[in-house]
Scaffold this active site. Structure first.
Site, PDB file in Angstrom:
ATOM      1  N   LYS A 192       0.846  -1.200   0.000  1.00 39.76           N
ATOM      2  CA  LYS A 192       0.000   0.000   0.000  1.00 39.76           C
ATOM      3  C   LYS A 192       0.880   1.249   0.000  1.00 39.76           C
ATOM      4  O   LYS A 192       1.503   1.583   0.993  1.00 39.76           O
ATOM      5  CB  LYS A 192      -0.923   0.038   1.230  1.00 39.76           C
ATOM      6  N   GLY A 245       7.320   4.638   8.029  1.00 33.84           N
ATOM      7  CA  GLY A 245       6.526   5.843   8.230  1.00 33.84           C
ATOM      8  C   GLY A 245       6.783   6.418   9.606  1.00 33.84           C
ATOM      9  O   GLY A 245       7.854   6.194  10.179  1.00 33.84           O
ATOM     10  N   SER A 246       5.797   7.105  10.135  1.00 39.00           N
ATOM     11  CA  SER A 246       6.001   7.805  11.411  1.00 39.00           C
ATOM     12  C   SER A 246       5.903   6.848  12.603  1.00 39.00           C
ATOM     13  O   SER A 246       5.262   5.790  12.516  1.00 39.00           O
ATOM     14  CB  SER A 246       4.953   8.904  11.550  1.00 39.00           C
ATOM     15  N   GLU A 248       4.252   7.331  15.257  1.00 40.44           N
ATOM     16  CA  GLU A 248       2.857   7.282  15.718  1.00 40.44           C
ATOM     17  C   GLU A 248       2.092   6.182  14.963  1.00 40.44           C
ATOM     18  O   GLU A 248       1.403   5.356  15.569  1.00 40.44           O
ATOM     19  CB  GLU A 248       2.237   8.651  15.440  1.00 40.44           C
ATOM     20  N   GLY A 250       3.447   3.710  13.442  1.00 40.49           N
ATOM     21  CA  GLY A 250       4.104   2.456  13.815  1.00 40.49           C
ATOM     22  C   GLY A 250       3.430   1.824  15.024  1.00 40.49           C
ATOM     23  O   GLY A 250       3.215   0.601  15.077  1.00 40.49           O
ATOM     24  N   CYS A 301      14.065  10.224   6.659  1.00 40.19           N
ATOM     25  CA  CYS A 301      14.024   9.712   8.034  1.00 40.19           C
ATOM     26  C   CYS A 301      15.377   9.862   8.722  1.00 40.19           C
ATOM     27  O   CYS A 301      15.452  10.064   9.924  1.00 40.19           O
ATOM     28  CB  CYS A 301      13.574   8.264   8.019  1.00 40.19           C
TER      29      CYS A 301
HETATM   30  P1  NAD Z   1       2.697   8.147   8.141  1.00 37.77           P
HETATM   31  O1  NAD Z   1       3.020   7.210   9.225  1.00 37.77           O
HETATM   32  O2  NAD Z   1       1.594   9.109   8.338  1.00 37.77           O
HETATM   33  O3  NAD Z   1       2.326   7.373   6.792  1.00 37.77           O
HETATM   34  C1  NAD Z   1       3.123   6.380   6.258  1.00 37.77           C
HETATM   35  C2  NAD Z   1       2.241   5.333   5.623  1.00 37.77           C
HETATM   36  O4  NAD Z   1       1.423   4.749   6.626  1.00 37.77           O
HETATM   37  C3  NAD Z   1       1.284   5.855   4.554  1.00 37.77           C
HETATM   38  O5  NAD Z   1       1.182   4.891   3.528  1.00 37.77           O
HETATM   39  C4  NAD Z   1      -0.039   5.950   5.293  1.00 37.77           C
HETATM   40  O6  NAD Z   1      -1.165   5.830   4.445  1.00 37.77           O
HETATM   41  C5  NAD Z   1       0.060   4.750   6.207  1.00 37.77           C
HETATM   42  N1  NAD Z   1      -0.779   4.793   7.397  1.00 37.77           N
HETATM   43  C6  NAD Z   1      -1.206   5.880   8.083  1.00 37.77           C
HETATM   44  N2  NAD Z   1      -1.971   5.493   9.130  1.00 37.77           N
HETATM   45  C7  NAD Z   1      -2.022   4.137   9.111  1.00 37.77           C
HETATM   46  C8  NAD Z   1      -2.631   3.142   9.938  1.00 37.77           C
HETATM   47  N3  NAD Z   1      -3.350   3.469  11.006  1.00 37.77           N
HETATM   48  N4  NAD Z   1      -2.438   1.848   9.629  1.00 37.77           N
HETATM   49  C9  NAD Z   1      -1.699   1.477   8.567  1.00 37.77           C
HETATM   50  N5  NAD Z   1      -1.118   2.372   7.741  1.00 37.77           N
HETATM   51  C10 NAD Z   1      -1.270   3.683   8.011  1.00 37.77           C
HETATM   52  O7  NAD Z   1       4.055   8.850   7.818  1.00 37.77           O
HETATM   53  P2  NAD Z   1       4.299  10.039   6.858  1.00 37.77           P
HETATM   54  O8  NAD Z   1       4.084  11.303   7.594  1.00 37.77           O
HETATM   55  O9  NAD Z   1       3.550   9.852   5.596  1.00 37.77           O
HETATM   56  O10 NAD Z   1       5.859   9.810   6.530  1.00 37.77           O
HETATM   57  C11 NAD Z   1       6.833  10.448   7.229  1.00 37.77           C
HETATM   58  C12 NAD Z   1       7.392   9.566   8.345  1.00 37.77           C
HETATM   59  O11 NAD Z   1       7.994   8.403   7.820  1.00 37.77           O
HETATM   60  C13 NAD Z   1       8.486  10.266   9.115  1.00 37.77           C
HETATM   61  O12 NAD Z   1       8.302  10.093  10.489  1.00 37.77           O
HETATM   62  C14 NAD Z   1       9.752   9.566   8.652  1.00 37.77           C
HETATM   63  O13 NAD Z   1      10.815   9.625   9.533  1.00 37.77           O
HETATM   64  C15 NAD Z   1       9.276   8.201   8.394  1.00 37.77           C
HETATM   65  N6  NAD Z   1      10.167   7.524   7.449  1.00 37.77           N
HETATM   66  C16 NAD Z   1      11.000   6.559   7.900  1.00 37.77           C
HETATM   67  C17 NAD Z   1      11.872   5.908   7.043  1.00 37.77           C
HETATM   68  C18 NAD Z   1      12.819   4.850   7.523  1.00 37.77           C
HETATM   69  O14 NAD Z   1      13.311   4.105   6.699  1.00 37.77           O
HETATM   70  N7  NAD Z   1      13.096   4.738   8.788  1.00 37.77           N
HETATM   71  C19 NAD Z   1      11.863   6.228   5.694  1.00 37.77           C
HETATM   72  C20 NAD Z   1      11.005   7.212   5.251  1.00 37.77           C
HETATM   73  C21 NAD Z   1      10.152   7.843   6.144  1.00 37.77           C
END
Ligand code: NAD
Length: 498
Positions: A192, A245-246, A248, A250, A301
């Site tokens: 996704k 992703g974030s 939160e 996670g 990130c």
């Molecule tokens: P986000 O967590 O809001 O979204 C990331 C993904 O998660 C999106 O596809 C979103 O649709 C999905 N998502 C949102 N809520 C969800 C839920 N309840 N259940 C399942 N999926 C859900 O993050 P963002 O703001 O889009 O991205 C930025 C964040 O990602 C930053 O905190 C960054 O540090 C992190 N990031 C980490 C890495 C790494 O490799 N460590 C790489 C890139 C980004």
């Protein structure tokens, strides 16, 4: 009729203006319920494409297809060399279409084209690297102490159906980071992409069939996190969820995964330190520190968002980093001279701006002049260097995910004290140390609590090196051979011979 940037190729503009459905079981399908994702060009703040929105019911369909492909059919029976050939073919197709893929990435993220192209090329190379692993995933023979005669060994078997959720900052390469270990190990996947940037993964999916990926092995379902993403994380027939992703989100993923105790890996955020000792080669360290935070407008990130500089060189160093930031031309990613693109959305821009304002209200100051924002409706934020911060401020504690670095002086040359200050964060993803003192470099890097440390460079992106976080930066590792442990189960087999 959308007006695209003048230098966009005909192929990329035809793709953007085309119809985009879900990729499930080797076919392009309509979602079960009508819904649309509106994809924007963040440099202009205008819509560039519409993509069908997948929801929970579509995830269910995709999981059924992925399960069937995993249990039966050609994928189940395919030899490692067959999987490797598919990966190599996919890598070649990506390389052949690199320009179009990069243009699509620039259009949906805003990043400069040269960076998008680099990201696309690295994705192709990642597939080549893991193609080599497909035939090297054997177990080992184990001598036993039990009475009798035994032949005992381990096998590494694919974990099964994997749900994969990715963010918007590197849409194509994030997708490939996820699918490469799936293909190498013989798993199947439902991916996704982020709702803001579904196009890169969809364009990639258009190459799967030509590369020889059997139907159902890789499925791509764009949709919102709270609906499609949450269903994937909670789905009882998904064996593992891999998330980037974030922090939160996670946490929500971990909660959702509890139902069937699926395996979970998390690549989350960071607040990574850049540490400059007084003997550093400043010619390299100044641009190094500037790129560590301003690359991809800080939406990385591993961004170096806390800049620790020895007091002896602090004033000149941070002033020079601010000058570097102010000199990086902001603009549309398809304009050749642009070095800094916009943030991904109006929401992200508002979030970053409010964090800067909060920092200033708490006593932080801006070093030097910030560059003027380009005219128009793009979501630009100028590179910022903040000084006069303290450890309690939110700009120091929280991930900003924008082009904002907090500079912090230190006077002590005691390695433990420097490490303690750098480790004063709930994250632990990356760090860099700038020095010519070999002993200080080794001693500091041993004391930094993060998954990646670079010396005289920041955040090395080579596929061979494992990448991931300590503390709240995540669980598990991607890249290198380490990621393969998260996509395989180890089975022990003991055969009584006497
Ligand atoms: P986000 O967590 O809001 O979204 C990331 C993904 O998660 C999106 O596809 C979103 O649709 C999905 N998502 C949102 N809520 C969800 C839920 N309840 N259940 C399942 N999926 C859900 O993050 P963002 O703001 O889009 O991205 C930025 C964040 O990602 C930053 O905190 C960054 O540090 C992190 N990031 C980490 C890495 C790494 O490799 N460590 C790489 C890139 C980004």
């Amino acid at each position: 009729m959308v007006e695209y940037h003048a230098s966009l190729s005909a192929e990329a503009s035809a793709f953007l203006s085309g119809e985009h459905r879900l990729y499930i079981d080797g076919c392009w399908v309509e979602p079960m319920k009508e819904g649309v994702l509106h994809v924007q060009d963040p440099a202009k703040g205008s819509e560039i494409s519409r993509v069908a929105e997948g929801r929970a019911a579509d995830i269910d369909r995709a999981v059924i297809a992925a399960r069937r492909a995993f249990e039966n059919g050609p994928w189940h029976a395919m030899k490692p060399s067959g999987r490797a050939s598919i990966m190599l073919a996919l890598a070649d197709l990506i390389d052949r279409q690199a320009q179009v893929l990069a243009e699509i990435e620039t259009m949906e993220t805003g990043k400069p084209l040269a960076f998008a192209l680099g990201s696309v090329r690295s994705a192709a190379n990642m597939l080549r690297y893991y193609a080599g692993w497909a035939s090297n995933l054997g177990g080992r023979e184990v001598p036993l102490s039990s009475a009798g005669e035994w032949h005992a060994y381990t096998r590494r078997e694919p974990v099964g159906v994997v749900g994969q959720v990715i963010p918007w900052n590197f849409p194509l390469s994030m997708a490939v980071w996820k699918i490469a270990p799936v293909l190498a190990t013989g798993c199947t996947s439902v991916l996704k992409p982020a709702e803001q940037t579904p196009l890169g993964a969809l364009r990639l999916a258009a190459l799967f069939e030509e590369a020889g990926v059997p139907a159902g092995v890789l499925n791509v379902v764009p949709g919102y996190g709270g609906d499609a993403g949450a269903r994937l994380a909670a789905h009882p027939d998904v064996d593992k969820i891999a998330f980037t992703g974030s922090a939160e989100t996670g946490r929500s993923i971990v909660q959702a995964a509890l139902g069937n105790l699926k395996r979970v890996t998390l690549e989350l955020g960071g607040k990574s330190p850049v540490i400059v000792l007084p003997d550093a080669d400043m010619e390299r360290a100044v641009p190094g520190a500037a790129n560590a935070i301003f690359f991809n407008s800080g939406q990385v990130c591993a961004a170096g968002s806390r800049l620790f500089v020895h007091r002896k060189v602090f004033d000149n160093f941070v002033a020079d980093v601010a000058v570097q930031g102010a000199k990086m031309k902001m603009g549309h990613g398809l304009d050749e001279s642009s070095r800094v693109g916009p943030l991904i959305s109006a929401r992200q821009r508002a979030r970053v701006q409010s964090m800067i304002e909060q920092g200033l209200a708490e006593g932080a100051t801006i070093v030097g002049e910030t560059a003027p924002i380009p005219d128009g409706k793009g979501y630009f934020v100028a590179p910022h260097v903040l000084a006069d911060t303290n450890p309690d401020m939110s700009v120091i504690r929280d991930e900003i995910f924008g082009p904002v670095v907090c500079a912090i002086p230190f006077g002590d040359e005691d390695i433990d004290a420097i490490a303690k200050a750098a480790n004063h964060t709930s994250y632990g993803l990356a760090a860099s140390i700038w020095t010519q003192n070999l002993s200080a470099a080794h001693r500091l890097s041993n004391r930094i609590r993060s998954g990646n440390v670079a010396v005289n460079s920041h955040a090395i992106a080579d596929v061979e090196l494992p990448f991931g976080g300590y503390k709240e930066s995540g669980w598990g590792r991607e890249r290198g051979s380490e990621v393969l442990n998260h996509y395989t189960e180890t089975k022990s087999v003991a055969i009584r011979l006497d």
